[in-house]
Write a protein that holds these residues in place. Structure first.
Motif, PDB file in Angstrom:
ATOM      1  N   PRO A   1      38.206  10.557-110.054  1.00 53.72           N
ATOM      2  CA  PRO A   1      39.331  10.205-109.184  1.00 53.72           C
ATOM      3  C   PRO A   1      39.942   8.841-109.468  1.00 53.72           C
ATOM      4  O   PRO A   1      41.158   8.668-109.359  1.00 53.72           O
ATOM      5  CB  PRO A   1      38.714  10.244-107.791  1.00 53.72           C
ATOM      6  CG  PRO A   1      37.561  11.180-107.905  1.00 53.72           C
ATOM      7  CD  PRO A   1      37.033  11.008-109.298  1.00 53.72           C
ATOM      8  N   SER A   2      39.135   7.866-109.888  1.00 52.97           N
ATOM      9  CA  SER A   2      39.690   6.523-110.058  1.00 52.97           C
ATOM     10  C   SER A   2      40.621   6.434-111.268  1.00 52.97           C
ATOM     11  O   SER A   2      41.362   5.466-111.400  1.00 52.97           O
ATOM     12  CB  SER A   2      38.569   5.484-110.153  1.00 52.97           C
ATOM     13  OG  SER A   2      37.739   5.774-111.244  1.00 52.97           O
ATOM     14  N   ARG A   3      40.610   7.442-112.150  1.00 52.80           N
ATOM     15  CA  ARG A   3      41.526   7.409-113.298  1.00 52.80           C
ATOM     16  C   ARG A   3      42.944   7.838-112.926  1.00 52.80           C
ATOM     17  O   ARG A   3      43.844   7.793-113.750  1.00 52.80           O
ATOM     18  CB  ARG A   3      41.019   8.339-114.406  1.00 52.80           C
ATOM     19  CG  ARG A   3      39.692   7.888-114.985  1.00 52.80           C
ATOM     20  CD  ARG A   3      39.330   8.698-116.210  1.00 52.80           C
ATOM     21  NE  ARG A   3      37.926   8.506-116.565  1.00 52.80           N
ATOM     22  CZ  ARG A   3      37.299   9.188-117.499  1.00 52.80           C
ATOM     23  NH1 ARG A   3      37.946  10.111-118.192  1.00 52.80           N
ATOM     24  NH2 ARG A   3      36.026   8.959-117.753  1.00 52.80           N
TER      25      ARG A   3
ATOM     26  N   GLY B   1      32.189   9.836 -99.032  1.00 56.10           N
ATOM     27  CA  GLY B   1      32.199  10.378-100.384  1.00 56.10           C
ATOM     28  C   GLY B   1      31.438   9.488-101.348  1.00 56.10           C
ATOM     29  O   GLY B   1      30.759   8.542-100.937  1.00 56.10           O
ATOM     30  N   GLY B   2      31.588   9.800-102.639  1.00 58.64           N
ATOM     31  CA  GLY B   2      30.902   9.060-103.696  1.00 58.64           C
ATOM     32  C   GLY B   2      30.081   9.992-104.574  1.00 58.64           C
ATOM     33  O   GLY B   2      29.010   9.613-105.065  1.00 58.64           O
ATOM     34  N   TYR B   3      30.619  11.212-104.758  1.00 56.89           N
ATOM     35  CA  TYR B   3      29.985  12.206-105.636  1.00 56.89           C
ATOM     36  C   TYR B   3      28.507  12.419-105.331  1.00 56.89           C
ATOM     37  O   TYR B   3      27.699  12.583-106.222  1.00 56.89           O
ATOM     38  CB  TYR B   3      30.190  11.858-107.116  1.00 56.89           C
ATOM     39  CG  TYR B   3      31.410  12.538-107.709  1.00 56.89           C
ATOM     40  CD1 TYR B   3      31.597  13.908-107.513  1.00 56.89           C
ATOM     41  CD2 TYR B   3      32.352  11.843-108.448  1.00 56.89           C
ATOM     42  CE1 TYR B   3      32.710  14.551-108.049  1.00 56.89           C
ATOM     43  CE2 TYR B   3      33.469  12.480-108.980  1.00 56.89           C
ATOM     44  CZ  TYR B   3      33.627  13.835-108.771  1.00 56.89           C
ATOM     45  OH  TYR B   3      34.722  14.474-109.287  1.00 56.89           O
ATOM     46  N   TRP B   4      28.140  12.383-104.084  1.00 55.04           N
ATOM     47  CA  TRP B   4      26.756  12.628-103.615  1.00 55.04           C
ATOM     48  C   TRP B   4      25.764  11.635-104.235  1.00 55.04           C
ATOM     49  O   TRP B   4      24.561  11.853-104.215  1.00 55.04           O
ATOM     50  CB  TRP B   4      26.296  14.067-103.927  1.00 55.04           C
ATOM     51  CG  TRP B   4      27.232  15.128-103.463  1.00 55.04           C
ATOM     52  CD1 TRP B   4      27.293  15.674-102.225  1.00 55.04           C
ATOM     53  CD2 TRP B   4      28.246  15.790-104.237  1.00 55.04           C
ATOM     54  NE1 TRP B   4      28.289  16.629-102.175  1.00 55.04           N
ATOM     55  CE2 TRP B   4      28.882  16.722-103.393  1.00 55.04           C
ATOM     56  CE3 TRP B   4      28.673  15.680-105.570  1.00 55.04           C
ATOM     57  CZ2 TRP B   4      29.936  17.539-103.840  1.00 55.04           C
ATOM     58  CZ3 TRP B   4      29.716  16.501-106.005  1.00 55.04           C
ATOM     59  CH2 TRP B   4      30.332  17.405-105.145  1.00 55.04           C
TER      60      TRP B   4
ATOM     61  N   HIS C   1      35.111  12.955 -96.643  1.00 54.97           N
ATOM     62  CA  HIS C   1      35.970  12.534 -97.751  1.00 54.97           C
ATOM     63  C   HIS C   1      35.301  12.905 -99.071  1.00 54.97           C
ATOM     64  O   HIS C   1      34.124  12.556 -99.284  1.00 54.97           O
ATOM     65  CB  HIS C   1      36.190  11.014 -97.688  1.00 54.97           C
ATOM     66  CG  HIS C   1      36.896  10.442 -98.883  1.00 54.97           C
ATOM     67  ND1 HIS C   1      36.430   9.338 -99.558  1.00 54.97           N
ATOM     68  CD2 HIS C   1      38.034  10.820 -99.522  1.00 54.97           C
ATOM     69  CE1 HIS C   1      37.253   9.045-100.548  1.00 54.97           C
ATOM     70  NE2 HIS C   1      38.235   9.932-100.547  1.00 54.97           N
ATOM     71  N   SER C   2      36.027  13.620 -99.925  1.00 54.62           N
ATOM     72  CA  SER C   2      35.569  13.891-101.279  1.00 54.62           C
ATOM     73  C   SER C   2      34.256  14.680-101.248  1.00 54.62           C
ATOM     74  O   SER C   2      34.218  15.788-100.713  1.00 54.62           O
ATOM     75  CB  SER C   2      35.467  12.560-102.028  1.00 54.62           C
ATOM     76  OG  SER C   2      35.521  12.753-103.403  1.00 54.62           O
ATOM     77  N   ALA C   3      33.151  14.096-101.768  1.00 56.29           N
ATOM     78  CA  ALA C   3      31.863  14.792-101.685  1.00 56.29           C
ATOM     79  C   ALA C   3      31.473  15.025-100.215  1.00 56.29           C
ATOM     80  O   ALA C   3      30.831  16.026 -99.877  1.00 56.29           O
ATOM     81  CB  ALA C   3      30.789  13.972-102.388  1.00 56.29           C
ATOM     82  N   GLY C   4      31.888  14.110 -99.340  1.00 49.12           N
ATOM     83  CA  GLY C   4      31.598  14.270 -97.907  1.00 49.12           C
ATOM     84  C   GLY C   4      32.395  15.418 -97.286  1.00 49.12           C
ATOM     85  O   GLY C   4      31.938  16.055 -96.333  1.00 49.12           O
TER      86      GLY C   4
HETATM   87  N1  LIG Z   1      33.175   7.229-110.269  1.00 47.75           N
HETATM   88  C1  LIG Z   1      34.036   7.953-109.426  1.00 47.75           C
HETATM   89  C2  LIG Z   1      33.874   7.484-107.997  1.00 47.75           C
HETATM   90  C3  LIG Z   1      34.277   8.537-107.039  1.00 47.75           C
HETATM   91  O1  LIG Z   1      34.608   9.617-107.432  1.00 47.75           O
HETATM   92  C4  LIG Z   1      34.283   8.246-105.588  1.00 47.75           C
HETATM   93  C5  LIG Z   1      34.073   6.956-105.135  1.00 47.75           C
HETATM   94  C6  LIG Z   1      34.111   6.680-103.773  1.00 47.75           C
HETATM   95  C7  LIG Z   1      34.341   7.678-102.854  1.00 47.75           C
HETATM   96  C8  LIG Z   1      34.556   8.974-103.301  1.00 47.75           C
HETATM   97  C9  LIG Z   1      34.527   9.254-104.675  1.00 47.75           C
HETATM   98  N2  LIG Z   1      34.713  10.549-105.126  1.00 47.75           N
HETATM   99  C10 LIG Z   1      34.067  11.664-104.633  1.00 47.75           C
HETATM  100  O2  LIG Z   1      33.152  11.730-103.840  1.00 47.75           O
HETATM  101  C11 LIG Z   1      35.483   7.835-109.907  1.00 47.75           C
HETATM  102  O3  LIG Z   1      35.759   8.109-111.035  1.00 47.75           O
HETATM  103  O4  LIG Z   1      36.370   7.518-109.156  1.00 47.75           O
END
Ligand SMILES: N[C@@H](CC(=O)c1ccccc1NC=O)C(=O)O
Length: 306
Positions: A28-30, A95-98, A162-165
């Motif tokens: 996602p950060s890209r 989130g944070g990809y678990w 959010h995301s993984a969450g």
């Molecule tokens: N290394 C990941 C980090 C990421 O995906 C992320 C970071 C904080 C909160 C949610 C995220 N994404 C999915 O859970 C990235 O490329 O952005």
């Protein structure tokens, strides 16, 4: 016949992507546009830390409450000004990809929601590699059962992830509560930039700490589980909001749209919103602001329905 997880027209679209492109789509950060990737991730942590510091300084709270025996099975409860056990409760899964993130940096939505009378619970779960996907799903299930048991008079339990969450929250659409001794008063889901089909993740570097097998990914994919589900929603009024950022990657956008479509086919009361001008991280920063589109959508749902 529709092939599970492939949509009506055959192959899953992500299977045509090269390994590099798949990695890109699931990073996602890209895809952020206003700052660099590294700066975005630093800002994400900083905003989460500040929101949490602010929430803990200004709201009545119960911190590090155990919802199970495990070391990581803790949650923080933030109460509205007028403390009432009959408030609606909104549980947030970061989130944070678990594998990254913490309840201690994720109190994004606390101030805007508690100001309007909603109690907010920020839930911790065991990150990979300590926790497996199966364990995280079980922990999330138990955290919700715990809140229902502690606050049986609640005016509704809402899940936001959010995301993984969002994936973990979405798995609760399929939870079997009979083994938990309580059926939570679930009234709504707010799924923000989530991942609902885990299969592509198996082929990315994100899987290194997760160690998901293809089978494990399928068993924890709400997209596949809902497509195969024979049951209808037990509460047709329960609302599911699926949101994704305009600047989320095309794969994240596809996952959200397809999940929304599957929810509709399954008889859920679902809606879909693309959040304009927001990337994967800004979408959650919006939750710190009372007047943002996403905060307003969440508040309208909770305050109308409880
Ligand atoms: N290394 C990941 C980090 C990421 O995906 C992320 C970071 C904080 C909160 C949610 C995220 N994404 C999915 O859970 C990235 O490329 O952005």
């Amino acid at each position: 016949m529709e092939v599970r997880g492939r949509g009506p027209r055959g192959e899953a679209p992500w299977k045509k992507l090269s390994k590099e492109e798949l990695e890109n789509q699931y990073s996602p950060s890209r895809w952020v546009i206003r700052r660099g990737a590294e700066e975005t991730l630093r800002t994400y942590s900083r905003i989460g830390e500040e929101a949490t510091k602010n929430a803990r300084a200004t709201r009545r709270s119960l911190l590090h409450v155990p919802y199970g025996d495990g070391e990581g099975e803790k949650l923080d409860i933030y109460f509205p000004e007028e403390v009432s056990e009959a408030s609606p409760f909104c549980l947030f899964f970061h989130g944070g990809y678990w594998q990254s993130g913490s309840k201690d940096t994720s109190a994004f939505m606390v101030n805007p929601l508690t100001t309007r009378g909603v109690a907010v619970v920020i839930v911790a779960y065991d990150l990979a590699p300590k926790g497996t996907l199966d364990q995280m799903v079980d922990q999330v299930t138990r955290s919700i059962a715990f809140v229902q048991k502690q606050y049986p008079c609640n005016e509704g339990i809402y899940l936001c992830g959010h995301s993984a969450g969002a994936h973990l929250a979405a798995m609760m659409l399929l939870a079997n509560w009979t083994t938990h001794g309580v059926t939570p008063n679930l009234k709504g889901f707010f799924l923000v930039s989530g991942i609902y089909d885990l299969e592509p993740i198996v082929y990315t570097t994100q899987n290194a700490p997760l160690l998901m097998t293809l089978e494990g990914a399928q068993q924890n994919s709400p997209q596949l589980l809902l497509e195969a589900a024979l049951t209808r929603p037990s509460d047709p009024a329960c609302h599911v909001l699926v949101t994704v950022g305009q600047h989320d990657s095309p794969e994240f956008q596809r996952q959200s749209r397809e999940f929304y479509q599957t929810l509709c086919r399954g008889g859920w009361n679902a809606s879909f919103e693309e959040i304009r001008d927001a990337d994967h991280f800004e979408i959650i920063w919006n939750l710190t602001q009372q007047d943002s589109v996403l905060t307003q959508m969440i508040l309208r749902t909770i305050l109308r329905e409880h």
